[in-house]
Design a protein around this motif. Structure first.
Motif, PDB file in Angstrom:
ATOM      1  N   ILE A 145       0.883  -1.168   0.000  1.00  0.00           N
ATOM      2  CA  ILE A 145       0.000   0.000   0.000  1.00  0.00           C
ATOM      3  C   ILE A 145       0.916   1.211   0.000  1.00  0.00           C
ATOM      4  CG2 ILE A 145      -1.819   1.250   1.220  1.00  0.00           C
ATOM      5  CD1 ILE A 145      -2.639  -1.429   2.496  1.00  0.00           C
ATOM      6  N   ASP A 146       0.710   2.110  -0.958  1.00  0.00           N
ATOM      7  CA  ASP A 146       1.637   3.226  -1.150  1.00  0.00           C
ATOM      8  C   ASP A 146       1.762   4.116   0.080  1.00  0.00           C
ATOM      9  OD1 ASP A 146       2.302   2.527  -3.753  1.00  0.00           O
ATOM     10  OD2 ASP A 146       0.680   3.716  -4.635  1.00  0.00           O
ATOM     11  N   PRO A 157      -5.926   4.054   4.190  1.00  0.00           N
ATOM     12  CA  PRO A 157      -5.032   3.545   3.140  1.00  0.00           C
ATOM     13  C   PRO A 157      -5.157   4.355   1.850  1.00  0.00           C
ATOM     14  CG  PRO A 157      -6.972   2.138   3.308  1.00  0.00           C
ATOM     15  CD  PRO A 157      -7.112   3.197   4.369  1.00  0.00           C
ATOM     16  N   ILE A 158      -4.014   4.627   1.227  1.00  0.00           N
ATOM     17  CA  ILE A 158      -3.970   5.442   0.010  1.00  0.00           C
ATOM     18  C   ILE A 158      -3.103   4.763  -1.041  1.00  0.00           C
ATOM     19  CG2 ILE A 158      -3.260   7.659  -0.993  1.00  0.00           C
ATOM     20  CD1 ILE A 158      -5.609   7.989   0.860  1.00  0.00           C
ATOM     21  N   GLU A 159      -3.608   4.693  -2.266  1.00  0.00           N
ATOM     22  CA  GLU A 159      -2.807   4.296  -3.413  1.00  0.00           C
ATOM     23  C   GLU A 159      -2.646   5.502  -4.335  1.00  0.00           C
ATOM     24  OE1 GLU A 159      -1.233   1.383  -4.914  1.00  0.00           O
ATOM     25  OE2 GLU A 159      -1.119   0.960  -2.784  1.00  0.00           O
ATOM     26  N   VAL A 160      -1.580   5.486  -5.118  1.00  0.00           N
ATOM     27  CA  VAL A 160      -1.318   6.560  -6.080  1.00  0.00           C
ATOM     28  C   VAL A 160      -1.189   5.932  -7.460  1.00  0.00           C
ATOM     29  CG1 VAL A 160       0.191   8.468  -6.708  1.00  0.00           C
ATOM     30  CG2 VAL A 160      -0.094   7.846  -4.287  1.00  0.00           C
ATOM     31  N   LYS A 161      -2.024   6.371  -8.392  1.00  0.00           N
ATOM     32  CA  LYS A 161      -2.007   5.813  -9.740  1.00  0.00           C
ATOM     33  C   LYS A 161      -2.078   6.941 -10.768  1.00  0.00           C
ATOM     34  CE  LYS A 161      -2.163   1.450  -8.496  1.00  0.00           C
ATOM     35  NZ  LYS A 161      -0.999   0.570  -8.702  1.00  0.00           N
ATOM     36  N   LYS A 162      -1.167   6.902 -11.725  1.00  0.00           N
ATOM     37  CA  LYS A 162      -1.208   7.887 -12.808  1.00  0.00           C
ATOM     38  C   LYS A 162      -2.179   7.389 -13.877  1.00  0.00           C
ATOM     39  CE  LYS A 162       1.717  10.944 -15.517  1.00  0.00           C
ATOM     40  NZ  LYS A 162       0.991  10.820 -16.792  1.00  0.00           N
ATOM     41  N   SER A 163      -3.447   7.436 -13.522  1.00  0.00           N
ATOM     42  CA  SER A 163      -4.531   6.947 -14.371  1.00  0.00           C
ATOM     43  C   SER A 163      -5.745   7.827 -14.113  1.00  0.00           C
ATOM     44  CB  SER A 163      -4.844   5.485 -14.033  1.00  0.00           C
ATOM     45  OG  SER A 163      -6.077   5.087 -14.580  1.00  0.00           O
ATOM     46  N   ASP A 169      -8.686  -3.218  -8.697  1.00  0.00           N
ATOM     47  CA  ASP A 169      -7.370  -3.829  -8.473  1.00  0.00           C
ATOM     48  C   ASP A 169      -6.445  -2.888  -7.716  1.00  0.00           C
ATOM     49  OD1 ASP A 169      -8.143  -6.113  -9.762  1.00  0.00           O
ATOM     50  OD2 ASP A 169      -7.159  -5.645 -11.668  1.00  0.00           O
ATOM     51  N   SER A 170      -6.695  -1.582  -7.835  1.00  0.00           N
ATOM     52  CA  SER A 170      -5.845  -0.594  -7.167  1.00  0.00           C
ATOM     53  C   SER A 170      -5.968  -0.662  -5.651  1.00  0.00           C
ATOM     54  CB  SER A 170      -6.206   0.821  -7.639  1.00  0.00           C
ATOM     55  OG  SER A 170      -6.046   0.937  -9.030  1.00  0.00           O
ATOM     56  N   PRO A 198     -16.777   7.354  -6.154  1.00  0.00           N
ATOM     57  CA  PRO A 198     -16.605   6.141  -5.342  1.00  0.00           C
ATOM     58  C   PRO A 198     -16.128   4.933  -6.156  1.00  0.00           C
ATOM     59  CG  PRO A 198     -18.940   6.551  -5.743  1.00  0.00           C
ATOM     60  CD  PRO A 198     -18.202   7.742  -6.279  1.00  0.00           C
ATOM     61  N   ILE A 199     -15.184   4.199  -5.575  1.00  0.00           N
ATOM     62  CA  ILE A 199     -14.791   2.899  -6.123  1.00  0.00           C
ATOM     63  C   ILE A 199     -15.672   1.823  -5.501  1.00  0.00           C
ATOM     64  CG2 ILE A 199     -12.921   1.206  -6.315  1.00  0.00           C
ATOM     65  CD1 ILE A 199     -10.948   3.520  -6.129  1.00  0.00           C
ATOM     66  N   ASP A 200     -15.876   1.931  -4.186  1.00  0.00           N
ATOM     67  CA  ASP A 200     -16.845   1.117  -3.456  1.00  0.00           C
ATOM     68  C   ASP A 200     -17.313   1.964  -2.277  1.00  0.00           C
ATOM     69  OD1 ASP A 200     -14.846   0.945  -1.491  1.00  0.00           O
ATOM     70  OD2 ASP A 200     -14.176  -1.031  -2.152  1.00  0.00           O
ATOM     71  N   LYS A 201     -17.991   1.369  -1.329  1.00  0.00           N
ATOM     72  CA  LYS A 201     -18.592   2.183  -0.258  1.00  0.00           C
ATOM     73  C   LYS A 201     -17.565   2.735   0.728  1.00  0.00           C
ATOM     74  CE  LYS A 201     -19.807  -1.812   2.640  1.00  0.00           C
ATOM     75  NZ  LYS A 201     -20.927  -2.507   3.319  1.00  0.00           N
ATOM     76  N   GLU A 202     -16.344   2.188   0.731  1.00  0.00           N
ATOM     77  CA  GLU A 202     -15.316   2.691   1.656  1.00  0.00           C
ATOM     78  C   GLU A 202     -14.212   3.492   0.986  1.00  0.00           C
ATOM     79  OE1 GLU A 202     -15.818  -0.840   1.854  1.00  0.00           O
ATOM     80  OE2 GLU A 202     -17.207  -0.795   3.557  1.00  0.00           O
ATOM     81  N   ASN A 203     -14.107   3.430  -0.341  1.00  0.00           N
ATOM     82  CA  ASN A 203     -12.954   4.010  -1.021  1.00  0.00           C
ATOM     83  C   ASN A 203     -13.385   4.845  -2.227  1.00  0.00           C
ATOM     84  OD1 ASN A 203     -10.759   2.381   0.484  1.00  0.00           O
ATOM     85  ND2 ASN A 203     -12.128   0.781  -0.274  1.00  0.00           N
TER      86      ASN A 203
END
Length: 211
Positions: A145-146, A157-163, A169-170, A198-203
């Motif tokens: 996890i970044d 929790p945080i991810e970093v994506k150049k997208s 999957d992130s 939202p990606i899902d209900k928590e993220n």
């Protein structure tokens, strides 16, 4: 930088120190491997550790440490390197224009470096001890996890994506934080999206403009 460094190292070491800094620059956003750098620059481990401490104390780089507590062994002990000035990192790595940078594999590392260092600066500017609140996670199964923001016994929790459109999957490793014994806050993927979504209900997907 060169003027400040002259006060801290021997003059005869200046060229090797510059090569050392360049070696750090191309590794921004990666785990620190001093042995590789020592071989590349042809310096001893003691010299590398001394010079590394200079770059940290002068604010050139920040070392982000892995998270551990009584419930989670620090499987990976190595910190990650982040250049606090992405322009300086690009210059030292040999990327002098945005087009070349954008086409290179280095652009993802610079994007991550920019995001992480902006968060570091925001905590520091608010008088908070960064080392108490910011970590990363990586285990021997290469699950990573970044960034973990730990504040008031809650982990974010945080991810970093150049997208502009990261998928689930992130956040596939975010469940790891359940074993930390902390409250779990909303997580997110900081990316190139234009809107908070939202990606899902928590993220959420978080636009980089919100940093």
């Amino acid at each position: 930088m060169e003027r400040d460094v002259r006060k801290l190292i021997n003059v005869e070491d200046e060229m090797k120190f510059l090569k050392f800094i360049e070696s750090l620059a191309v590794r921004t956003g990666q785990e620190l491997n001093l042995n590789d750098i020592c071989k590349e620059v042809e310096i001893t481990n003691n010299t590398a550790n001394n010079w590394l401490s200079i770059t940290v104390s002068t604010g050139i780089i920040y070392l982000l440490h892995p998270y551990s507590n009584n419930a989670v062994a620090r499987i990976v002990k190595t910190p990650k390197i982040y250049f606090m000035d992405t322009g300086l990192a690009c210059y030292l790595a040999g990327y002098t224009d945005s087009i070349t940078l954008e086409k290179s594999p280095f652009n993802g590392s610079i994007f991550e470096t920019f995001v992480i260092t902006e968060i570091i600066k925001s905590f520091a500017n608010n008088g908070l001890d960064v080392k108490r609140y910011l970590y990363y996670y990586r285990d021997n199964k290469k699950r990573e996890i970044d960034l973990l923001i730990i504040y008031n016994r809650t982990v974010y929790p945080i991810e970093v994506k150049k997208s502009s459109n990261p998928n689930k999957d992130s956040i596939q490793h975010f469940d790891i934080v359940k074993k930390f014994g902390l409250n779990i806050g909303n997580g997110g993927v900081i990316c190139m999206t234009k809107d908070l979504f939202p990606i899902d209900k928590e993220n959420n997907m978080i636009p980089i403009e919100l940093l």
